[in-house]
Design a protein around this motif. Structure first.
Motif, PDB file in Angstrom:
ATOM      1  N   TRP A  97      -4.267  -9.707   3.498  1.00 55.97           N
ATOM      2  CA  TRP A  97      -3.987  -8.501   3.765  1.00 55.97           C
ATOM      3  C   TRP A  97      -2.529  -7.270   3.477  1.00 55.97           C
ATOM      4  O   TRP A  97      -1.811  -8.061   3.779  1.00 55.97           O
ATOM      5  CB  TRP A  97      -4.424  -8.293   5.379  1.00 55.97           C
ATOM      6  CG  TRP A  97      -5.684  -8.372   5.986  1.00 55.97           C
ATOM      7  CD1 TRP A  97      -6.144  -9.812   6.020  1.00 55.97           C
ATOM      8  CD2 TRP A  97      -7.112  -7.928   5.941  1.00 55.97           C
ATOM      9  NE1 TRP A  97      -7.327  -9.981   6.425  1.00 55.97           N
ATOM     10  CE2 TRP A  97      -8.133  -8.729   6.152  1.00 55.97           C
ATOM     11  CE3 TRP A  97      -6.830  -7.190   5.202  1.00 55.97           C
ATOM     12  CZ2 TRP A  97      -8.892  -8.469   6.216  1.00 55.97           C
ATOM     13  CZ3 TRP A  97      -8.286  -6.211   5.584  1.00 55.97           C
ATOM     14  CH2 TRP A  97      -9.193  -7.367   5.875  1.00 55.97           C
TER      15      TRP A  97
ATOM     16  N   TYR B 165      -6.254  -0.853   5.485  1.00 57.49           N
ATOM     17  CA  TYR B 165      -5.961  -1.773   5.001  1.00 57.49           C
ATOM     18  C   TYR B 165      -5.993  -2.234   3.369  1.00 57.49           C
ATOM     19  O   TYR B 165      -7.574  -2.931   3.162  1.00 57.49           O
ATOM     20  CB  TYR B 165      -5.859  -3.313   5.895  1.00 57.49           C
ATOM     21  CG  TYR B 165      -5.444  -3.182   7.031  1.00 57.49           C
ATOM     22  CD1 TYR B 165      -6.256  -2.004   8.027  1.00 57.49           C
ATOM     23  CD2 TYR B 165      -4.043  -3.461   7.420  1.00 57.49           C
ATOM     24  CE1 TYR B 165      -5.680  -1.719   9.482  1.00 57.49           C
ATOM     25  CE2 TYR B 165      -3.764  -3.088   8.844  1.00 57.49           C
ATOM     26  CZ  TYR B 165      -4.333  -2.793   9.401  1.00 57.49           C
ATOM     27  OH  TYR B 165      -3.558  -2.195  11.397  1.00 57.49           O
ATOM     28  N   CYS B 166      -5.961  -2.580   2.654  1.00 63.42           N
ATOM     29  CA  CYS B 166      -5.704  -3.214   1.420  1.00 63.42           C
ATOM     30  C   CYS B 166      -5.604  -4.785   1.529  1.00 63.42           C
ATOM     31  O   CYS B 166      -5.208  -5.563   2.537  1.00 63.42           O
ATOM     32  CB  CYS B 166      -4.255  -3.337   0.041  1.00 63.42           C
ATOM     33  SG  CYS B 166      -4.874  -4.078  -1.079  1.00 63.42           S
ATOM     34  N   ASN B 167      -6.799  -5.387   1.040  1.00 59.46           N
ATOM     35  CA  ASN B 167      -7.572  -7.057   1.038  1.00 59.46           C
ATOM     36  C   ASN B 167      -7.582  -7.613  -0.210  1.00 59.46           C
ATOM     37  O   ASN B 167      -8.051  -6.800  -1.336  1.00 59.46           O
ATOM     38  CB  ASN B 167      -8.724  -6.526   1.991  1.00 59.46           C
ATOM     39  CG  ASN B 167      -9.641  -8.627   2.238  1.00 59.46           C
ATOM     40  OD1 ASN B 167      -9.680  -8.616   1.167  1.00 59.46           O
ATOM     41  ND2 ASN B 167      -8.893  -8.971   2.868  1.00 59.46           N
TER      42      ASN B 167
ATOM     43  N   GLU C  92       0.923  -1.413  -0.118  1.00 59.35           N
ATOM     44  CA  GLU C  92      -0.422  -0.501   0.348  1.00 59.35           C
ATOM     45  C   GLU C  92       1.269   1.373  -0.251  1.00 59.35           C
ATOM     46  O   GLU C  92       1.793   1.399   0.580  1.00 59.35           O
ATOM     47  CB  GLU C  92      -0.881   0.266   1.566  1.00 59.35           C
ATOM     48  CG  GLU C  92      -1.726  -1.080   0.984  1.00 59.35           C
ATOM     49  CD  GLU C  92      -1.826  -1.479   2.696  1.00 59.35           C
ATOM     50  OE1 GLU C  92      -2.457  -2.550   2.750  1.00 59.35           O
ATOM     51  OE2 GLU C  92      -0.994  -1.585   3.481  1.00 59.35           O
TER      52      GLU C  92
ATOM     53  N   GLN D 103       0.211  -4.098   5.090  1.00 56.53           N
ATOM     54  CA  GLN D 103       0.220  -3.551   6.593  1.00 56.53           C
ATOM     55  C   GLN D 103      -0.096  -2.696   6.474  1.00 56.53           C
ATOM     56  O   GLN D 103      -0.258  -2.389   7.623  1.00 56.53           O
ATOM     57  CB  GLN D 103       1.949  -3.876   5.847  1.00 56.53           C
ATOM     58  CG  GLN D 103       2.279  -1.717   5.683  1.00 56.53           C
ATOM     59  CD  GLN D 103       2.602  -1.917   3.876  1.00 56.53           C
ATOM     60  OE1 GLN D 103       1.794  -3.254   3.808  1.00 56.53           O
ATOM     61  NE2 GLN D 103       2.581  -0.508   3.562  1.00 56.53           N
ATOM     62  N   GLY D 104      -1.052  -1.532   6.034  1.00 60.95           N
ATOM     63  CA  GLY D 104      -1.451  -0.902   6.493  1.00 60.95           C
ATOM     64  C   GLY D 104      -0.958   0.456   5.984  1.00 60.95           C
ATOM     65  O   GLY D 104       0.541   0.522   5.954  1.00 60.95           O
TER      66      GLY D 104
ATOM     67  N   ARG E 120     -11.995  -3.534  12.540  1.00 63.55           N
ATOM     68  CA  ARG E 120     -12.144  -3.290  10.997  1.00 63.55           C
ATOM     69  C   ARG E 120     -13.396  -3.289  10.391  1.00 63.55           C
ATOM     70  O   ARG E 120     -13.603  -3.938  11.135  1.00 63.55           O
ATOM     71  CB  ARG E 120     -10.535  -4.494  10.937  1.00 63.55           C
ATOM     72  CG  ARG E 120     -10.422  -3.984   9.357  1.00 63.55           C
ATOM     73  CD  ARG E 120      -9.134  -5.018   9.029  1.00 63.55           C
ATOM     74  NE  ARG E 120      -8.114  -4.865   9.583  1.00 63.55           N
ATOM     75  CZ  ARG E 120      -6.889  -5.638   9.494  1.00 63.55           C
ATOM     76  NH1 ARG E 120      -6.346  -6.470   8.722  1.00 63.55           N
ATOM     77  NH2 ARG E 120      -6.507  -5.481  10.661  1.00 63.55           N
TER      78      ARG E 120
ATOM     79  N   TRP F 211     -10.523  -1.946   1.029  1.00 55.78           N
ATOM     80  CA  TRP F 211      -9.898  -1.522   1.357  1.00 55.78           C
ATOM     81  C   TRP F 211     -10.908  -1.917   2.491  1.00 55.78           C
ATOM     82  O   TRP F 211     -12.258  -1.534   1.679  1.00 55.78           O
ATOM     83  CB  TRP F 211     -10.127  -0.168   0.932  1.00 55.78           C
ATOM     84  CG  TRP F 211      -9.202   0.024  -0.549  1.00 55.78           C
ATOM     85  CD1 TRP F 211      -9.364   0.139  -1.315  1.00 55.78           C
ATOM     86  CD2 TRP F 211      -7.635   0.718  -0.165  1.00 55.78           C
ATOM     87  NE1 TRP F 211      -8.266   0.352  -2.701  1.00 55.78           N
ATOM     88  CE2 TRP F 211      -7.117   0.725  -1.387  1.00 55.78           C
ATOM     89  CE3 TRP F 211      -6.800   0.878   1.070  1.00 55.78           C
ATOM     90  CZ2 TRP F 211      -5.726   1.239  -1.473  1.00 55.78           C
ATOM     91  CZ3 TRP F 211      -4.981   0.931   1.102  1.00 55.78           C
ATOM     92  CH2 TRP F 211      -5.085   1.014  -0.523  1.00 55.78           C
TER      93      TRP F 211
ATOM     94  N   CYS G  43      -3.146   0.646  -3.979  1.00 59.60           N
ATOM     95  CA  CYS G  43      -2.074  -1.312  -3.635  1.00 59.60           C
ATOM     96  C   CYS G  43      -2.172  -1.675  -4.930  1.00 59.60           C
ATOM     97  O   CYS G  43      -2.682  -2.440  -5.748  1.00 59.60           O
ATOM     98  CB  CYS G  43      -3.332  -1.935  -2.041  1.00 59.60           C
ATOM     99  SG  CYS G  43      -2.759  -3.616  -1.916  1.00 59.60           S
TER     100      CYS G  43
ATOM    101  N   ARG H  28     -10.430  -0.142   7.117  1.00 56.90           N
ATOM    102  CA  ARG H  28      -9.805   0.501   7.736  1.00 56.90           C
ATOM    103  C   ARG H  28     -10.682   0.014   8.868  1.00 56.90           C
ATOM    104  O   ARG H  28     -11.558  -0.624   9.884  1.00 56.90           O
ATOM    105  CB  ARG H  28     -10.564   2.209   7.741  1.00 56.90           C
ATOM    106  CG  ARG H  28     -11.869   1.909   7.633  1.00 56.90           C
ATOM    107  CD  ARG H  28     -12.009   3.549   7.063  1.00 56.90           C
ATOM    108  NE  ARG H  28     -13.521   3.996   7.630  1.00 56.90           N
ATOM    109  CZ  ARG H  28     -14.176   5.083   7.469  1.00 56.90           C
ATOM    110  NH1 ARG H  28     -13.329   5.962   6.156  1.00 56.90           N
ATOM    111  NH2 ARG H  28     -15.750   5.502   7.689  1.00 56.90           N
TER     112      ARG H  28
END
Length: 119
Positions: free
Chosen positions: A109, A94-96, A6, A111-112, A45, A36, A22, A38
């Protein structure tokens, strides 16, 4: 293995904009869902937005009309354009990536990245 990287977080004033990116690498299936989530301090989350490789989108009610998710399938990259940001948007984003079959799927996931909106 899949890695998600990200970028784009930061500090912005209320009403401002940020764009998150991402990039996914590794064993990426052509059919997947990227999105995404958060997490704010002391909160669970939560989903922000998802976008399937076929084009279906899903947004949290709190961001509809302000955030836009998009993706470049050729680059395995998903973006989140965030406009009209509010202090309550402050969180780690966070990307997913979700991929697999109807019988077995894997979720990955990033790392944020911190997004802070000042009032």
């Amino acid at each position: 293995q899949v890695q998600l990287m990200e970028s784009g977080g930061g500090l912005v004033q209320a009403g401002g904009s940020l764009r998150l990116s991402c990039a996914a690498s590794g064993s990426i299936f052509s059919i997947n869902v990227m999105g995404w989530y958060r997490q704010a301090p002391e909160k669970q989350r939560e989903l922000v937005a998802t976008l399937a490789s076929g084009g279906n989108t899903n947004y949290a009610d709190s961001v509809k009309g302000r955030f836009t998710i998009s993706r470049d399938n050729a680059k395995n990259t998903v973006y989140l354009q965030m406009n009209a940001l509010k202090p309550e948007d402050t969180a780690v984003y966070y990307c997913n990536l979700l991929q697999g079959t109807p019988f077995a799927s894997d979720t990955y996931w990033g790392q944020g990245t911190q997004v802070t909106v000042s009032s």
